[in-house]
Design an enzyme around this catalytic site. Structure first.
Site, PDB file in Angstrom:
ATOM      1  N   VAL A  13      60.529  72.623  21.002  1.00 62.25           N
ATOM      2  CA  VAL A  13      60.334  73.951  21.025  1.00 62.25           C
ATOM      3  C   VAL A  13      58.933  74.476  21.074  1.00 62.25           C
ATOM      4  O   VAL A  13      58.514  75.517  21.056  1.00 62.25           O
ATOM      5  CB  VAL A  13      60.846  74.293  19.351  1.00 62.25           C
ATOM      6  N   LYS A  32      51.497  61.509  14.541  1.00 63.62           N
ATOM      7  CA  LYS A  32      52.809  61.519  14.795  1.00 63.62           C
ATOM      8  C   LYS A  32      53.341  60.148  14.251  1.00 63.62           C
ATOM      9  O   LYS A  32      53.303  59.463  15.055  1.00 63.62           O
ATOM     10  CB  LYS A  32      53.223  61.815  16.366  1.00 63.62           C
ATOM     11  N   GLY A 104      61.661  65.978  16.439  1.00 66.49           N
ATOM     12  CA  GLY A 104      62.917  66.651  16.274  1.00 66.49           C
ATOM     13  C   GLY A 104      62.483  67.884  15.349  1.00 66.49           C
ATOM     14  O   GLY A 104      61.721  68.012  14.941  1.00 66.49           O
ATOM     15  N   PRO A 185      51.727  82.492  23.092  1.00 70.26           N
ATOM     16  CA  PRO A 185      52.483  83.178  24.175  1.00 70.26           C
ATOM     17  C   PRO A 185      52.704  82.069  25.393  1.00 70.26           C
ATOM     18  O   PRO A 185      52.032  81.107  25.221  1.00 70.26           O
ATOM     19  CB  PRO A 185      51.373  83.992  24.932  1.00 70.26           C
TER      20      PRO A 185
END
Length: 211
Positions: A13, A32, A104, A185
């Site tokens: 995403v 991460k 995820g 954007p």
């Protein structure tokens, strides 16, 4: 610990782009904890390229798996069990904020019983939700926000990624009772300078105070 946990309404995403933007804009540290899909490259490497920050501010993962699948499945295929007790927040480094990126979405399984939500609760950082601007985002974002709140997590805000959609933004703020603290954007290129410009032009600066 000063920082944020970046999660998303889905995989791919835009969590890593958002994380890179915040690392660059806040002079932060990136971590991460669980990386899947490493065969296609790691998000840690992308952060180094996009945020152009020193290597010592990009921390190594706790778990790394090659297959681009859910953490619980990638671990199972590697003969490993991801355990919450194996995680601990890194020690503060010069007072810089820590940007932790999940793998995820919020409900992604880590093992047979624990979800990414449980890792968020363990760390206790305010959560920023990366959401698409396109059709379907209202449902996905509201479900994510509900799951986070039912887990008693502090939702700092939502960042919408993609072509601007005013109505979807309004709906998420109204029905989700959450602030949209920034917009990213569509970018022709991803670089430190481009990300910093997005932060200045499209983010609520008051939501991200600098020390």
């Amino acid at each position: 610990m000063n920082g944020f946990f970046v999660t998303g309404t889905d995989t791919n995403v835009g969590k890593t782009v958002l994380s890179a933007l915040l690392v660059a804009a806040l002079d932060g540290i990136y971590w991460k904890p669980v990386q899947t899909g490493a065969i296609e490259g790691t998000d840690r490497n992308s952060i180094g390229l996009w945020a152009a920050c020193p290597e010592e501010r990009i921390l190594p993962e706790r778990y790394v798996f090659d297959p681009p699948v859910s953490p619980h499945l990638a671990a199972s295929e590697a003969g490993v069990r991801i355990a919450l007790e194996d995680f601990a927040l890194p020690a503060p480094l010069g007072g810089r904020p820590l940007l932790v990126e999940g793998a995820g979405g919020a409900m992604a399984p880590l093992n047979e019983k624990d979800l990414m939500l449980d890792l968020m609760r363990l760390f206790g950082l305010p959560v920023i939700v990366a959401a698409r601007t396109t059709l379907g985002t209202i449902n996905h974002t509201l479900l994510t926000l509900r799951a986070l709140r039912e887990a008693h997590l502090n939702v700092h805000g939502v960042v919408m990624i993609g072509e601007k959609d005013v109505e979807n933004r309004r709906a998420i703020e109204h029905y989700g009772k959450a602030r949209v603290v920034g917009d990213i954007p569509v970018l022709q290129e991803i670089s430190r300078s481009a990300l910093l410009e997005v932060f200045v032009r499209h983010f609520d600066r008051q939501a991200f105070p600098r020390p």
